[in-house]
Design a protein around this motif. Structure first.
Motif, PDB file in Angstrom:
ATOM      1  N   ASN A 437      -7.466  11.828 114.245  1.00 27.66           N
ATOM      2  CA  ASN A 437      -8.412  11.559 115.321  1.00 27.66           C
ATOM      3  C   ASN A 437      -8.629  10.051 115.357  1.00 27.66           C
ATOM      4  N   ASP A 440     -11.829   7.880 114.855  1.00 22.09           N
ATOM      5  CA  ASP A 440     -12.319   7.647 113.492  1.00 22.09           C
ATOM      6  C   ASP A 440     -11.859   6.253 113.063  1.00 22.09           C
ATOM      7  N   THR A 601     -16.469  14.011 119.332  1.00 19.62           N
ATOM      8  CA  THR A 601     -15.876  13.339 118.185  1.00 19.62           C
ATOM      9  C   THR A 601     -16.827  12.381 117.480  1.00 19.62           C
ATOM     10  N   SER A 602     -18.113  12.493 117.709  1.00 21.09           N
ATOM     11  CA  SER A 602     -19.091  11.676 116.989  1.00 21.09           C
ATOM     12  C   SER A 602     -20.313  12.536 116.685  1.00 21.09           C
ATOM     13  N   THR A 633     -16.740  12.199 113.590  1.00 20.53           N
ATOM     14  CA  THR A 633     -16.405  11.081 112.723  1.00 20.53           C
ATOM     15  C   THR A 633     -17.567  10.807 111.771  1.00 20.53           C
ATOM     16  N   SER A 640     -12.853  14.878 110.798  1.00 18.91           N
ATOM     17  CA  SER A 640     -12.760  14.480 112.213  1.00 18.91           C
ATOM     18  C   SER A 640     -11.466  14.958 112.853  1.00 18.91           C
ATOM     19  N   HIS A 643     -11.042  18.016 115.150  1.00 17.49           N
ATOM     20  CA  HIS A 643     -11.408  17.972 116.572  1.00 17.49           C
ATOM     21  C   HIS A 643     -10.169  18.066 117.464  1.00 17.49           C
TER      22      HIS A 643
END
Length: 831
Positions: A437, A440, A601-602, A633, A640, A643
């Motif tokens: 990902n 990250d 993703t966060s 992340t 991560s 995802h």
């Protein structure tokens, strides 16, 4: 003094009054307790000798509005025209008439949305303010609509014939409306506080550490959506040396010797001499210029953008994927400006835009990045890192990368932040066959010629964000560390990351001096405390608080308590979370709950406030569970990477199982009254969860994705995000991912009431994504509502829209989780 009584309406005709006769009558009934004058504070006379009252002048509203902030203050006294006046209990007032102005102040508290009317008797001229907003009067009466919580009432009176005959009558709209009146100063957290309270929006420290600049921002009713700014130049002891009040300066930069600074103001580039505070204008006509930095003491380096003029054509021929962006054909180049003459010269050129990364004035080098070609057809556009030699004008390509964020010079080479796939996967720390990902962020060290690179953070789980370089060559970096944002120093000589102790859960802004032992300014919050500005010396003890918003914007405010709540998922991985509890929680009662997540993703960081105000939801009587599901992340690369090509596969399970674990632990939460909500990817998760489980009693999706294919093809950045979220997968080679993970393809499975919220000008996730789901659910006869915010993009920023948006979400959950539809019906009445 805190004396409170409770009034409970049993019919729409029942009234309570502050008059002695009515109090006696009410005290003999079992239906309601009397509200006496001890629940109200009084102050006056204010301006006792004024010849004309404000209503007798041409400026009544302005006079009253200017007085209001002093009355809102929780101080026990006010000094006016040299006289010190104390607030006192209204039941101690026996005067017939008084000169000047007088004010009454009290708190109205509600445990649910309540409506009614307040009538002023015996007061000829007055203005009523609730939470600072002026109310509209009709025949001495005011129609009220109060959300759950505490509300400050202030009545400013101008003409009263006999104070002994003053009565305040409140009539409820229905028997369900309940209000508690008191003179208490302590109150629950409000939406206005979270949005309007002063915050430090900008900080900048001089290279020598002897000066710094702060900008404070706040909002108020009088200026509505327009933020108010005050920018100040201060010395190291926090004394104000210069104040910018006429307008907000931007692009502030310090000279290397700390003797002057340059900034943009009203279209002019200005130079301020700090020795004599003399101002001069360096240049004008700089539209599109930004990012000014001192190259040396006599010149500035900056970026200058140019947008193409409208060619007047009726059509637009797309040149590539980026052409969907309104700014795609704007070009930006790097320039150098001579301060004494104002002359600028271009450093980069050609059809490609160049972004300034860093410069080395001593050696005459400028580091820039640019797209590998003008209009990318690939969903993974490449970035070139290039270096300009000012002496020879030679431009050297140091490398071309499919993932790239930032680059900065250091003595041993060039720091680069990028995803794990940088330089052919140099930063990957993943099992064989697992896709990285690239959101990250990782840290790398590149040789000056770009031929060699080293990964510096492969074993460091936090995700690397903003990068700074200290005078000794170490890196100062902001990172996402689980659900926090922290500050770290990377010791280049020891190849070690050292955490900087700021005391914040979420570090916001950072500025530092260029000394050998740098001083650092930093703003931030914790999950339960509002913003502070702190100063510290790197490696030397604790941070010192320079400024604190709490005593300014949150005095006497009760805030939800916070508990950590983690669970282990089916794969044996600990999933982090936290729970906000109402400050007056009674564990013997049953409470509704809200479950919030992002799932993209966060992680959902621990900021005190933000677009989704967890502390406010708890103030409204909800237990709030924030969960950090797989794919975010800040927890390590393997976490991560899950995802990628998942689109909710792991995330949904974590949310469902986390909610079950949450309900098992918190037995005062009613499992039949649990709502869930998320935005963007979290909005997608809300829709997807509605097709997978019926454990939630009401759901809200803001700007959610209902069809992965249409988002990929229509959102401005849909194809870029999908390059990670759906890496190497497209509708033609992986149709199962694009269809079976899209909620709209399973709309027939939805049984939970669903509210869809969207800005009608959303460029990231087009509003059609909510339209897809709304159409499907309406045709299926499901319980669904759709509300669009006019002119709003992906996020709701404007103050008026933000308050309406917050109210809408709470009103929807009140309707479905508390069996209290009145607020929703008030906001969205049936026609």
């Amino acid at each position: 003094m805190t004396l409170s009584t409770t009034w409970l309406s049993q019919s729409a005709k029942l009234k309570t009054t502050f008059s002695a006769l009515a109090l006696c009558a009410l005290s003999n009934t079992a239906m309601a307790a009397a509200i006496d004058k001890s629940a109200v504070q009084f102050i006056g006379p204010l301006g006792e000798n004024m010849q004309l009252k404000p209503y007798q002048t041409d400026h009544r509203d302005a006079i009253i509005a200017n007085l209001l902030p002093s009355l809102q203050n929780s101080s026990d006294s006010i000094r006016v025209f040299g006289d010190e006046l104390d607030w006192q209990s209204f039941d101690k007032v026996s005067a017939l008439t008084l000169g000047g102005l007088q004010a009454l102040k009290f708190t109205a508290s509600t445990e649910r949305f309540s409506q009614g009317s307040l009538t002023l008797k015996g007061i000829e001229n007055a203005q009523l303010f609730i939470d600072g907003e002026k109310q509209t009067e009709k025949n001495k009466s005011y129609e009220l609509a109060l959300s759950q919580g505490d509300h400050q009432f202030i009545i400013i009176t101008e003409q009263v014939a006999n104070w002994n005959k003053v009565e305040l009558d409140f009539t409820a709209k229905s028997e369900l409306d309940a209000v508690q009146f008191s003179a208490k100063q302590q109150h629950g957290l409000s939406a206005k506080q979270l949005f309007d309270a002063p915050t430090v929006s900008y900080i900048s420290m001089a290279p020598n550490g002897d000066y710094f600049i702060t900008s404070q921002r706040h909002y108020e009713d009088a200026t509505a959506n327009q933020a108010q700014y005050v920018t100040e130049l201060k010395d190291a002891k926090n004394n104000t040396l210069y104040r910018f009040e006429s307008a907000q300066p931007s692009n502030i930069t310090w000279s290397p010797d700390s003797k002057s600074l340059v900034y943009l103001l009203n279209g002019e580039l200005k130079h301020l001499n700090l020795k004599n505070m003399q101002l001069s204008v360096i240049a004008k006509n700089l539209a599109g210029a930004s990012g000014f930095q001192f190259f040396d003491n006599n010149s500035l380096i900056f970026s200058w953008s140019k947008s193409p003029t409208d060619n007047g054509k009726l059509t637009k021929h797309y040149q590539g994927l980026q052409d969907r962006w309104s700014y795609a054909r704007t070009t930006s180049q790097v320039y150098l400006l001579d301060i004494p003459t104002g002359l600028s010269k271009i450093l980069s050129q050609g059809p490609l835009s160049h972004s300034l990364e860093d410069f080395d004035a001593k050696n005459g080098h400028v580091l820039m990045s640019r797209s590998a070609q003008a209009m990318q057809l690939s969903p993974q556009p490449a970035t070139e890192l290039v270096e300009l030699n000012l002496a020879t004008s030679a431009l050297t390509v140091l490398g071309q990368y499919n993932t790239f964020n930032q680059a900065k010079y250091t003595d041993d080479g060039i720091y680069v932040t990028a995803g794990p796939d940088f330089n052919n996967g140099l930063g990957r720390n993943l099992p064989e066959g697992m896709l990285a990902n690239n959101y990250d962020g990782q840290l790398y060290l590149l040789s000056r010629d770009g031929k060699k690179a080293r990964a510096l953070s492969k074993e460091f789980n936090p995700a690397i964000g903003q990068l700074h370089v200290l005078k000794n060559g170490d890196a100062l970096i902001k990172v996402t560390e689980q659900d926090t944002v922290q500050l770290y120093q990377f010791d280049l000589s020891k190849k070690r990351f050292n955490k900087v102790n700021t005391g914040f859960d979420v570090v916001e802004q950072v500025s530092y001096s260029h000394e050998r032992t740098p001083r650092i300014l930093v703003t931030g919050t914790t999950a339960s405390t509002p913003q502070q500005l702190k100063q510290l010396s790197l490696g030397k003890g604790r941070a010192k608080v320079v400024w604190d918003s709490k005593p300014i914007g949150y005095k006497n405010t009760q805030v939800a308590s916070l508990e950590e709540f983690n669970f282990t998922n089916k794969d044996g991985i600990e999933i982090k979370g936290r729970v906000y509890l109402p400050h007056d929680l009674d564990s013997n009662k049953q409470y509704p709950a809200l479950v919030y997540y992002y799932g993209g993703t966060s992680p959902v960081t621990r900021g005190f406030t933000g677009r989704y105000p967890f502390n406010l939801w708890a103030e409204h009587g909800y237990v709030v569970y924030v969960v950090q599901p797989t794919g975010a992340t800040g927890f390590g690369q393997e976490f991560s990477a899950k995802h990628v090509n998942a689109w909710g596969e792991y995330t949904a399970n974590d949310i469902i199982d986390g909610t079950k674990a949450f309900l098992d632990k918190y037995n005062f939460v009613d499992s039949k009254r649990v709502g869930n909500l998320g935005a963007s990817y979290g909005g997608f998760m809300t829709m997807l969860l509605a097709t997978k489980t019926d454990m939630f009693s009401a759901s809200i999706a803001h700007a959610g994705i209902s069809n992965i294919t249409s988002y990929w093809g229509q959102g401005w950045w849909g194809y870029l995000y999908s390059a990670e979220a759906s890496k190497n997968s497209y509708p033609w080679n992986n149709p199962t991912l694009y269809s079976q993970h899209s909620p709209v393809f399973h709309a027939d499975k939805v049984t939970t009431p669903l509210l869809l919220l969207h800005g009608d000008s959303d460029t990231n996730v087009p509003v059609g994504e909510s339209h897809n789901m709304y159409t499907a659910l309406k045709l299926l006869g499901k319980d669904v509502d759709l509300i669009e915010y006019k002119g709003a993009d992906h996020q709701i920023f404007a103050r008026d829209k933000r308050f309406d948006w917050w109210n809408t979400m709470l009103a929807y959950f009140d309707k479905n989780l508390k069996d209290q539809p009145q607020w929703w019906q008030y906001l969205y009445p049936e026609k």
